[in-house]
Design a protein around this motif. Sequence first.
Motif, PDB file in Angstrom:
ATOM      1  N   ARG A  80      34.065 -45.865  35.487  1.00  0.00           N
ATOM      2  CA  ARG A  80      34.064 -44.535  34.873  1.00  0.00           C
ATOM      3  C   ARG A  80      32.889 -44.376  33.916  1.00  0.00           C
ATOM      4  NH1 ARG A  80      39.792 -45.383  34.830  1.00  0.00           N
ATOM      5  NH2 ARG A  80      39.688 -46.143  32.674  1.00  0.00           N
ATOM      6  N   ARG A  81      32.615 -45.407  33.110  1.00  0.00           N
ATOM      7  CA  ARG A  81      31.467 -45.320  32.194  1.00  0.00           C
ATOM      8  C   ARG A  81      30.163 -45.236  32.970  1.00  0.00           C
ATOM      9  NH1 ARG A  81      34.390 -49.222  29.011  1.00  0.00           N
ATOM     10  NH2 ARG A  81      33.141 -50.890  29.936  1.00  0.00           N
ATOM     11  N   SER A  82      30.054 -45.993  34.051  1.00  0.00           N
ATOM     12  CA  SER A  82      28.832 -45.950  34.853  1.00  0.00           C
ATOM     13  C   SER A  82      28.607 -44.570  35.449  1.00  0.00           C
ATOM     14  CB  SER A  82      28.905 -47.005  35.956  1.00  0.00           C
ATOM     15  OG  SER A  82      27.757 -46.960  36.771  1.00  0.00           O
ATOM     16  N   CYS A  83      29.672 -43.953  35.945  1.00  0.00           N
ATOM     17  CA  CYS A  83      29.544 -42.609  36.504  1.00  0.00           C
ATOM     18  C   CYS A  83      29.138 -41.606  35.429  1.00  0.00           C
ATOM     19  CB  CYS A  83      30.850 -42.196  37.158  1.00  0.00           C
ATOM     20  SG  CYS A  83      31.263 -43.159  38.638  1.00  0.00           S
ATOM     21  N   SER A  84      29.716 -41.716  34.235  1.00  0.00           N
ATOM     22  CA  SER A  84      29.362 -40.801  33.138  1.00  0.00           C
ATOM     23  C   SER A  84      27.908 -40.974  32.730  1.00  0.00           C
ATOM     24  CB  SER A  84      30.279 -41.046  31.940  1.00  0.00           C
ATOM     25  OG  SER A  84      31.628 -40.847  32.296  1.00  0.00           O
ATOM     26  N   PHE A  85      27.469 -42.232  32.652  1.00  0.00           N
ATOM     27  CA  PHE A  85      26.074 -42.478  32.286  1.00  0.00           C
ATOM     28  C   PHE A  85      25.127 -41.915  33.331  1.00  0.00           C
ATOM     29  CE2 PHE A  85      22.326 -45.239  32.605  1.00  0.00           C
ATOM     30  CZ  PHE A  85      21.793 -45.050  31.347  1.00  0.00           C
ATOM     31  N   LEU A  91      22.326 -39.113  32.631  1.00  0.00           N
ATOM     32  CA  LEU A  91      20.915 -39.388  32.917  1.00  0.00           C
ATOM     33  C   LEU A  91      20.333 -38.340  33.856  1.00  0.00           C
ATOM     34  CD1 LEU A  91      18.514 -41.299  32.561  1.00  0.00           C
ATOM     35  CD2 LEU A  91      19.376 -42.627  34.496  1.00  0.00           C
ATOM     36  N   CYS A  92      21.100 -37.940  34.843  1.00  0.00           N
ATOM     37  CA  CYS A  92      20.621 -36.906  35.770  1.00  0.00           C
ATOM     38  C   CYS A  92      20.381 -35.588  35.049  1.00  0.00           C
ATOM     39  CB  CYS A  92      21.620 -36.726  36.910  1.00  0.00           C
ATOM     40  SG  CYS A  92      21.715 -38.125  38.053  1.00  0.00           S
ATOM     41  N   TRP A  93      21.274 -35.225  34.117  1.00  0.00           N
ATOM     42  CA  TRP A  93      21.082 -33.997  33.344  1.00  0.00           C
ATOM     43  C   TRP A  93      19.830 -34.063  32.482  1.00  0.00           C
ATOM     44  CZ3 TRP A  93      22.870 -29.280  33.700  1.00  0.00           C
ATOM     45  CH2 TRP A  93      24.075 -29.045  34.378  1.00  0.00           C
ATOM     46  N   ILE A  94      19.620 -35.191  31.842  1.00  0.00           N
ATOM     47  CA  ILE A  94      18.442 -35.340  30.976  1.00  0.00           C
ATOM     48  C   ILE A  94      17.161 -35.258  31.788  1.00  0.00           C
ATOM     49  CG2 ILE A  94      17.212 -36.946  29.478  1.00  0.00           C
ATOM     50  CD1 ILE A  94      19.904 -37.924  28.471  1.00  0.00           C
ATOM     51  N   LEU A  95      17.127 -35.953  32.925  1.00  0.00           N
ATOM     52  CA  LEU A  95      15.935 -35.917  33.771  1.00  0.00           C
ATOM     53  C   LEU A  95      15.681 -34.508  34.302  1.00  0.00           C
ATOM     54  CD1 LEU A  95      16.295 -39.258  35.778  1.00  0.00           C
ATOM     55  CD2 LEU A  95      14.776 -38.768  33.860  1.00  0.00           C
ATOM     56  N   SER A  96      16.741 -33.801  34.631  1.00  0.00           N
ATOM     57  CA  SER A  96      16.570 -32.427  35.114  1.00  0.00           C
ATOM     58  C   SER A  96      16.006 -31.529  34.023  1.00  0.00           C
ATOM     59  CB  SER A  96      17.916 -31.887  35.606  1.00  0.00           C
ATOM     60  OG  SER A  96      18.428 -32.679  36.655  1.00  0.00           O
ATOM     61  N   LEU A  97      16.512 -31.688  32.794  1.00  0.00           N
ATOM     62  CA  LEU A  97      16.001 -30.874  31.690  1.00  0.00           C
ATOM     63  C   LEU A  97      14.543 -31.193  31.393  1.00  0.00           C
ATOM     64  CD1 LEU A  97      19.054 -30.927  29.242  1.00  0.00           C
ATOM     65  CD2 LEU A  97      18.270 -29.025  30.656  1.00  0.00           C
ATOM     66  N   LEU A  98      14.202 -32.491  31.424  1.00  0.00           N
ATOM     67  CA  LEU A  98      12.802 -32.867  31.189  1.00  0.00           C
ATOM     68  C   LEU A  98      11.896 -32.310  32.274  1.00  0.00           C
ATOM     69  CD1 LEU A  98      13.169 -36.580  29.991  1.00  0.00           C
ATOM     70  CD2 LEU A  98      12.645 -34.565  28.610  1.00  0.00           C
ATOM     71  N   PHE A  99      12.346 -32.364  33.500  1.00  0.00           N
ATOM     72  CA  PHE A  99      11.542 -31.820  34.600  1.00  0.00           C
ATOM     73  C   PHE A  99      11.360 -30.317  34.442  1.00  0.00           C
ATOM     74  CE2 PHE A  99      11.273 -30.079  38.954  1.00  0.00           C
ATOM     75  CZ  PHE A  99      10.085 -30.681  39.356  1.00  0.00           C
ATOM     76  N   LEU A 100      12.429 -29.627  34.062  1.00  0.00           N
ATOM     77  CA  LEU A 100      12.333 -28.183  33.840  1.00  0.00           C
ATOM     78  C   LEU A 100      11.396 -27.865  32.678  1.00  0.00           C
ATOM     79  CD1 LEU A 100      13.318 -25.347  34.552  1.00  0.00           C
ATOM     80  CD2 LEU A 100      15.246 -25.697  33.016  1.00  0.00           C
ATOM     81  N   LEU A 101      11.481 -28.663  31.606  1.00  0.00           N
ATOM     82  CA  LEU A 101      10.588 -28.446  30.467  1.00  0.00           C
ATOM     83  C   LEU A 101       9.135 -28.674  30.857  1.00  0.00           C
ATOM     84  CD1 LEU A 101      10.256 -27.896  27.445  1.00  0.00           C
ATOM     85  CD2 LEU A 101      10.603 -30.327  27.025  1.00  0.00           C
ATOM     86  N   ALA A 102       8.872 -29.706  31.658  1.00  0.00           N
ATOM     87  CA  ALA A 102       7.504 -29.971  32.117  1.00  0.00           C
ATOM     88  C   ALA A 102       6.979 -28.811  32.963  1.00  0.00           C
ATOM     89  CB  ALA A 102       7.460 -31.278  32.908  1.00  0.00           C
ATOM     90  N   LEU A 103       7.841 -28.259  33.818  1.00  0.00           N
ATOM     91  CA  LEU A 103       7.418 -27.108  34.618  1.00  0.00           C
ATOM     92  C   LEU A 103       7.090 -25.901  33.740  1.00  0.00           C
ATOM     93  CD1 LEU A 103       9.841 -27.202  37.688  1.00  0.00           C
ATOM     94  CD2 LEU A 103       7.418 -27.806  37.617  1.00  0.00           C
ATOM     95  N   LEU A 104       7.929 -25.667  32.704  1.00  0.00           N
ATOM     96  CA  LEU A 104       7.667 -24.537  31.812  1.00  0.00           C
ATOM     97  C   LEU A 104       6.362 -24.725  31.043  1.00  0.00           C
ATOM     98  CD1 LEU A 104      11.260 -23.869  30.410  1.00  0.00           C
ATOM     99  CD2 LEU A 104      10.005 -22.534  32.112  1.00  0.00           C
ATOM    100  N   LEU A 105       6.131 -25.950  30.554  1.00  0.00           N
ATOM    101  CA  LEU A 105       4.881 -26.204  29.836  1.00  0.00           C
ATOM    102  C   LEU A 105       3.669 -26.043  30.749  1.00  0.00           C
ATOM    103  CD1 LEU A 105       5.859 -29.295  27.648  1.00  0.00           C
ATOM    104  CD2 LEU A 105       5.542 -26.936  26.908  1.00  0.00           C
ATOM    105  N   ALA A 106       3.769 -26.542  31.974  1.00  0.00           N
ATOM    106  CA  ALA A 106       2.656 -26.403  32.915  1.00  0.00           C
ATOM    107  C   ALA A 106       2.393 -24.931  33.234  1.00  0.00           C
ATOM    108  CB  ALA A 106       2.957 -27.183  34.189  1.00  0.00           C
TER     109      ALA A 106
END
Length: 273
Positions: free
Chosen positions: A69-74, A78-93
């Motif tokens: 359960r902890r592994s699935c939550s992590f 992590l997927c949410w954080i990576l998605s937000l970072l990718f979206l932020l990079a697209l907005l900055l670009a």
Amino acid sequence: MADRVHPGGDSPPATAPPAAATTTAATNSPTKPSPPPGTYVVQIPKDQIYRYPPPENAKRYQKYSRKNRRSCSFCCCLCWILSLLFLLALLLAATAGVLYLVFRPKALDYAIESISIKKFNLNSTANPSQLTTTISPEFNVTVRAHNPNSKIGVYYRGGSSVAVSYAGAELCAGALPAFYQPAKNVTVFKTVMVGEGIRLSRDAYLGLMGQQRTGEIPLGLDLKVPVRVKFGSVKTWTLTVKVGCDVAVDKLGVDASVVSNKCRVRALPWKSI
């Protein structure tokens, strides 16, 4: 009257039919292995079978379940954080692309117009027989800054540094004034740099003497300036502009002339003075 006695061989055996029946039943039905004595066979439908860990493995089962359960939550986090970072990079670009297309930024241009040198009299303060020579020079440098952009202004902020060096050894240091440079503007400013107790090696002293006789003494001038860039009415965060100039003068005196100068400009997106 005499009784009739039947011969023994003529009467049919009494157990013959049951034996035949037993043989026929054994032939028609498959034989099943009989369970060993003292055991019981219980038949339960498959849809009523439930699996439970044995008591000795119950704690281990719970431990592995919590880990999963902890592994699935992590992984989800992590997927949410990576998605937000990718979206932020697209907005900055996208923002950078729009700014470039609208403002067409160009690099700032710098040049050294004049250098006046005081207290650098090698003939009176230096002794060639010594291994080192101590000097305290003073440089008065005039810098020309050109902003070629038509829609971009530059705020030169406090905390800058400028230094003059020879053969990698720093001779003096100072700071630049703070000012605002509008678009399509050329600003000329002066800065005074002083060195205290600078020790020249014997090789550096002899090199300066020889180059002064030829009329071309190479010096290095390095500037680090924190600036804020103004795009229209929007100001950026404070970033650093680094300028490195290769300058050559004909003599080490007040009336020194600049023989050649070439400057390189590099902008860093963070402040690192």
